[in-house]
Scaffold this motif. Structure first.
Motif, PDB file in Angstrom:
ATOM      1  N   GLY A   1      45.029 -44.122  22.369  1.00 33.84           N
ATOM      2  CA  GLY A   1      45.430 -45.171  23.392  1.00 33.84           C
ATOM      3  C   GLY A   1      45.594 -44.710  24.658  1.00 33.84           C
ATOM      4  N   GLU A   2      46.478 -43.828  24.769  1.00 35.81           N
ATOM      5  CA  GLU A   2      47.116 -43.175  26.220  1.00 35.81           C
ATOM      6  C   GLU A   2      45.617 -42.667  26.845  1.00 35.81           C
ATOM      7  OE1 GLU A   2      50.320 -40.462  26.142  1.00 35.81           O
ATOM      8  OE2 GLU A   2      50.556 -41.337  24.073  1.00 35.81           O
ATOM      9  N   ALA A   3      44.771 -41.985  25.971  1.00 38.76           N
ATOM     10  CA  ALA A   3      43.597 -41.487  26.787  1.00 38.76           C
ATOM     11  C   ALA A   3      42.345 -42.735  27.339  1.00 38.76           C
ATOM     12  CB  ALA A   3      42.745 -40.789  25.742  1.00 38.76           C
ATOM     13  N   LYS A   4      42.760 -43.748  26.427  1.00 42.65           N
ATOM     14  CA  LYS A   4      42.153 -44.710  27.081  1.00 42.65           C
ATOM     15  C   LYS A   4      42.335 -45.475  28.250  1.00 42.65           C
ATOM     16  CE  LYS A   4      39.845 -49.308  25.482  1.00 42.65           C
ATOM     17  NZ  LYS A   4      39.783 -50.395  24.416  1.00 42.65           N
TER      18      LYS A   4
ATOM     19  N   VAL B   1      43.824 -44.036  30.512  1.00 42.72           N
ATOM     20  CA  VAL B   1      43.292 -43.027  31.439  1.00 42.72           C
ATOM     21  C   VAL B   1      42.073 -43.103  32.062  1.00 42.72           C
ATOM     22  CG1 VAL B   1      43.330 -40.546  32.321  1.00 42.72           C
ATOM     23  CG2 VAL B   1      45.343 -41.290  30.849  1.00 42.72           C
ATOM     24  N   TYR B   2      41.250 -43.261  31.036  1.00 38.38           N
ATOM     25  CA  TYR B   2      39.693 -43.529  31.174  1.00 38.38           C
ATOM     26  C   TYR B   2      39.205 -44.854  31.926  1.00 38.38           C
ATOM     27  CZ  TYR B   2      39.022 -39.290  28.391  1.00 38.38           C
ATOM     28  OH  TYR B   2      38.937 -38.402  27.382  1.00 38.38           O
ATOM     29  N   VAL B   3      40.181 -45.789  31.695  1.00 39.70           N
ATOM     30  CA  VAL B   3      40.026 -47.089  32.389  1.00 39.70           C
ATOM     31  C   VAL B   3      40.455 -47.017  33.680  1.00 39.70           C
ATOM     32  CG1 VAL B   3      41.107 -49.722  32.575  1.00 39.70           C
ATOM     33  CG2 VAL B   3      40.412 -48.515  30.185  1.00 39.70           C
ATOM     34  N   LYS B   4      41.470 -46.058  34.052  1.00 36.12           N
ATOM     35  CA  LYS B   4      41.630 -45.967  35.655  1.00 36.12           C
ATOM     36  C   LYS B   4      40.557 -45.171  36.203  1.00 36.12           C
ATOM     37  CE  LYS B   4      45.354 -43.781  38.301  1.00 36.12           C
ATOM     38  NZ  LYS B   4      46.532 -43.032  38.249  1.00 36.12           N
ATOM     39  N   ALA B   5      40.029 -44.211  35.529  1.00 37.48           N
ATOM     40  CA  ALA B   5      38.940 -43.545  36.014  1.00 37.48           C
ATOM     41  C   ALA B   5      37.768 -44.526  36.502  1.00 37.48           C
ATOM     42  CB  ALA B   5      38.501 -42.238  35.250  1.00 37.48           C
ATOM     43  N   SER B   6      37.308 -45.291  35.376  1.00 32.88           N
ATOM     44  CA  SER B   6      36.199 -46.182  35.429  1.00 32.88           C
ATOM     45  C   SER B   6      36.486 -47.152  36.843  1.00 32.88           C
ATOM     46  CB  SER B   6      36.136 -46.897  34.121  1.00 32.88           C
ATOM     47  OG  SER B   6      34.907 -47.790  34.367  1.00 32.88           O
ATOM     48  N   GLN B   7      37.713 -47.606  36.880  1.00 32.08           N
ATOM     49  CA  GLN B   7      38.228 -48.416  37.976  1.00 32.08           C
ATOM     50  C   GLN B   7      38.007 -47.866  39.478  1.00 32.08           C
ATOM     51  OE1 GLN B   7      42.217 -49.777  36.841  1.00 32.08           O
ATOM     52  NE2 GLN B   7      41.503 -51.462  35.877  1.00 32.08           N
TER      53      GLN B   7
ATOM     54  N   ARG C   1      35.680 -45.283  39.889  1.00 31.52           N
ATOM     55  CA  ARG C   1      34.190 -45.185  40.297  1.00 31.52           C
ATOM     56  C   ARG C   1      33.550 -45.785  39.221  1.00 31.52           C
ATOM     57  NH1 ARG C   1      31.511 -40.661  42.295  1.00 31.52           N
ATOM     58  NH2 ARG C   1      33.378 -40.298  43.324  1.00 31.52           N
ATOM     59  N   PRO C   2      33.459 -47.293  39.383  1.00 35.36           N
ATOM     60  CA  PRO C   2      32.824 -48.081  38.587  1.00 35.36           C
ATOM     61  C   PRO C   2      31.259 -47.754  38.127  1.00 35.36           C
ATOM     62  CG  PRO C   2      33.801 -49.488  40.247  1.00 35.36           C
ATOM     63  CD  PRO C   2      33.835 -47.999  40.676  1.00 35.36           C
ATOM     64  N   SER C   3      30.552 -47.244  39.017  1.00 36.55           N
ATOM     65  CA  SER C   3      29.416 -46.737  38.634  1.00 36.55           C
ATOM     66  C   SER C   3      29.055 -45.434  37.909  1.00 36.55           C
ATOM     67  CB  SER C   3      28.284 -46.557  40.129  1.00 36.55           C
ATOM     68  OG  SER C   3      29.198 -45.225  40.771  1.00 36.55           O
ATOM     69  N   GLN C   4      30.217 -44.761  37.703  1.00 38.10           N
ATOM     70  CA  GLN C   4      30.331 -43.591  37.089  1.00 38.10           C
ATOM     71  C   GLN C   4      30.127 -43.629  35.648  1.00 38.10           C
ATOM     72  OE1 GLN C   4      29.545 -40.122  36.661  1.00 38.10           O
ATOM     73  NE2 GLN C   4      30.749 -39.766  38.425  1.00 38.10           N
ATOM     74  N   LYS C   5      29.222 -43.100  34.650  1.00 36.42           N
ATOM     75  CA  LYS C   5      28.926 -43.343  33.374  1.00 36.42           C
ATOM     76  C   LYS C   5      30.241 -42.586  32.486  1.00 36.42           C
ATOM     77  CE  LYS C   5      24.155 -44.162  33.343  1.00 36.42           C
ATOM     78  NZ  LYS C   5      22.779 -43.562  32.726  1.00 36.42           N
ATOM     79  N   ALA C   6      30.506 -41.399  32.952  1.00 33.67           N
ATOM     80  CA  ALA C   6      31.375 -40.665  31.897  1.00 33.67           C
ATOM     81  C   ALA C   6      32.706 -41.362  31.529  1.00 33.67           C
ATOM     82  CB  ALA C   6      31.827 -39.543  32.752  1.00 33.67           C
ATOM     83  N   PRO C   7      33.459 -42.002  32.248  1.00 34.50           N
ATOM     84  CA  PRO C   7      34.496 -42.836  32.078  1.00 34.50           C
ATOM     85  C   PRO C   7      34.383 -44.043  30.944  1.00 34.50           C
ATOM     86  CG  PRO C   7      34.616 -42.652  34.260  1.00 34.50           C
ATOM     87  CD  PRO C   7      33.295 -42.221  34.077  1.00 34.50           C
ATOM     88  N   LYS C   8      33.172 -44.799  31.104  1.00 29.39           N
ATOM     89  CA  LYS C   8      32.903 -45.676  30.289  1.00 29.39           C
ATOM     90  C   LYS C   8      32.542 -45.148  28.969  1.00 29.39           C
ATOM     91  CE  LYS C   8      31.128 -48.992  33.679  1.00 29.39           C
ATOM     92  NZ  LYS C   8      31.352 -48.288  34.796  1.00 29.39           N
ATOM     93  N   GLU C   9      31.656 -43.907  28.856  1.00 30.62           N
ATOM     94  CA  GLU C   9      31.354 -43.323  27.659  1.00 30.62           C
ATOM     95  C   GLU C   9      32.559 -42.937  26.761  1.00 30.62           C
ATOM     96  OE1 GLU C   9      28.746 -40.213  28.805  1.00 30.62           O
ATOM     97  OE2 GLU C   9      27.109 -41.673  28.978  1.00 30.62           O
ATOM     98  N   ARG C  10      33.614 -42.479  27.575  1.00 33.90           N
ATOM     99  CA  ARG C  10      34.763 -41.724  26.912  1.00 33.90           C
ATOM    100  C   ARG C  10      35.722 -43.118  26.611  1.00 33.90           C
ATOM    101  NH1 ARG C  10      33.461 -37.670  30.178  1.00 33.90           N
ATOM    102  NH2 ARG C  10      34.085 -35.809  29.754  1.00 33.90           N
ATOM    103  N   ILE C  11      35.605 -44.274  26.860  1.00 31.16           N
ATOM    104  CA  ILE C  11      36.347 -45.347  26.395  1.00 31.16           C
ATOM    105  C   ILE C  11      35.702 -45.747  25.053  1.00 31.16           C
ATOM    106  CG2 ILE C  11      36.640 -47.704  26.989  1.00 31.16           C
ATOM    107  CD1 ILE C  11      36.694 -47.155  30.002  1.00 31.16           C
ATOM    108  N   LEU C  12      34.399 -45.819  25.380  1.00 34.81           N
ATOM    109  CA  LEU C  12      33.826 -46.056  23.789  1.00 34.81           C
ATOM    110  C   LEU C  12      34.181 -44.969  22.953  1.00 34.81           C
ATOM    111  CD1 LEU C  12      30.255 -46.959  25.168  1.00 34.81           C
ATOM    112  CD2 LEU C  12      31.871 -48.652  24.498  1.00 34.81           C
ATOM    113  N   SER C  13      34.276 -43.801  23.142  1.00 31.10           N
ATOM    114  CA  SER C  13      34.534 -42.946  22.171  1.00 31.10           C
ATOM    115  C   SER C  13      36.002 -43.143  21.598  1.00 31.10           C
ATOM    116  CB  SER C  13      34.611 -41.493  22.607  1.00 31.10           C
ATOM    117  OG  SER C  13      33.165 -40.952  23.101  1.00 31.10           O
TER     118      SER C  13
END
Length: 327
Positions: free
Chosen positions: A239-242, A244-250, A252-264
């Motif tokens: 939950g906490e990791a997600k 942080v990853y959402v913050k990373a995605s916001q 840099r919206p074009s970056q795939k890595a945060p989105k992939e980690r959110i899915l994980s």
């Protein structure tokens, strides 16, 4: 292609436990258990020849066990696949080198990439050599060379000086709009060399340099955030990791890595829920003294989390109670 099949996972967990539950364990049973355990250790190292050897020995002691026969068939398939993968890797590497020498760069790149895709199955085998890693480095280096050669060709423009200048600036503008700044900079540099007095390409190069510096700072910030998220993920704080990853995605919206980690994270949440539901069902059957059904239910729990010890202990307990009931 690391073959951790359902047949084997169940067999590796159930067979030693079933045998250990017997009140009188014969010498042959102990030897059988030893061979099964050794086979499992070989598999953990992806040493399929070693694994096969111990299963063959185990089968001589207990020739009618289907899970051993099934696993031996799976091992044979894996050995054949890996042998073919090694041949394919060699063939594609040779084809790539041949195309490279002939100047057929697109063909060479295709062969090199095919070889690299296959190499992923070969790098952690017991017989992996330094030579394989050297070949992988060779492939990666040649792909980089090809990309550089192909890009240099793109920077050769036809026509008069004015036409070349226009082509270079037009291509630079296209790459700039697409956010491919390094290539845009190369195009503007060509244009500036063609017409040193023109300010436009010089201005664009300065703009790109500023953007690249800002991008570097942003990349560092993004990487720092992802590292924090990865640390939380490893601690199973999904939950906490997600968050942080959402913050990373916001950032840099074009970056795939945060989105992939959110899915994980979402996948791990679902996995945890499935595990808890399956475990509750198994425990319920055990409390009802339906040990055969409970044993199968705990086996299903292990399909979700094969390394969990609790379901294994409960399977052993079911076996013990079932054997006591037969007396």
């Amino acid at each position: 292609m690391k073959q951790w099949t359902t047949t084997f996972l169940l067999a590796a967990v159930l067979s030693p436990l079933v045998l250990n539950a017997q009140t009188k364990t014969s010498k042959s049973d102990k030897l059988f258990n030893k061979y099964i355990d050794s086979a499992y250790q070989c598999l953990s190292k992806r040493d399929y020849y070693c694994e096969k050897l111990f299963y063959v020995k185990a089968l001589k002691i207990k020739p009618n066990l289907d899970f051993v026969k099934n696993r031996l068939a799976e091992i044979e398939s894996t050995i054949i696949y890996l042998a073919n993968a090694k041949k394919y890797f060699q063939i594609e590497t040779i084809k790539g080198d041949s195309s490279m020498r002939l100047g057929q760069y697109e063909n060479a790149k295709w062969s090199y990439r095919s070889a690299l895709n296959t190499a992923g199955d070969l790098t952690d085998l017991p017989d992996t050599t330094k030579e394989l890693f050297a070949k992988i480095k060779h492939l990666q280096t040649n792909i980089e060379k090809i990309d550089s050669i192909l890009w240099e060709k793109e920077l050769v423009f036809e026509g008069s000086a004015d036409e070349k200048y226009k082509s270079a600036t037009t291509k630079g503008d296209l790459y700039f709009k697409a956010g491919i700044l390094e290539r845009a900079k190369d195009c503007y540099r060509v244009a500036s060399n063609l017409k040193p007095n023109e300010q436009y390409p010089k201005e664009k190069i300065c703009e790109i340099d500023k953007n690249l510096k800002g991008q570097f700072d942003s990349d560092k910030q993004l990487n720092d955030i992802i590292i924090i998220g990865d640390s939380l993920f490893l601690l199973k704080k999904y939950g906490e990791a997600k968050v942080v990853y959402v913050k990373a995605s916001q950032l840099r919206p074009s970056q795939k890595a945060p989105k992939e980690r959110i899915l994980s994270c979402d996948k791990m949440f679902a996995n945890e829920a499935s595990y808890k539901d399956a475990l509750a069902k198994a425990d319920g059957l055990f409390l009802q003294k339906k040990y055969e059904e409970a044993k199968l239910a705990y086996a299903n729990v292990l399909k979700i989390k094969p390394t969990e010890q609790y379901p294994k202990n409960k399977i052993a307990e079911c076996d013990k109670l079932l054997n006591e009931g037969k007396k």
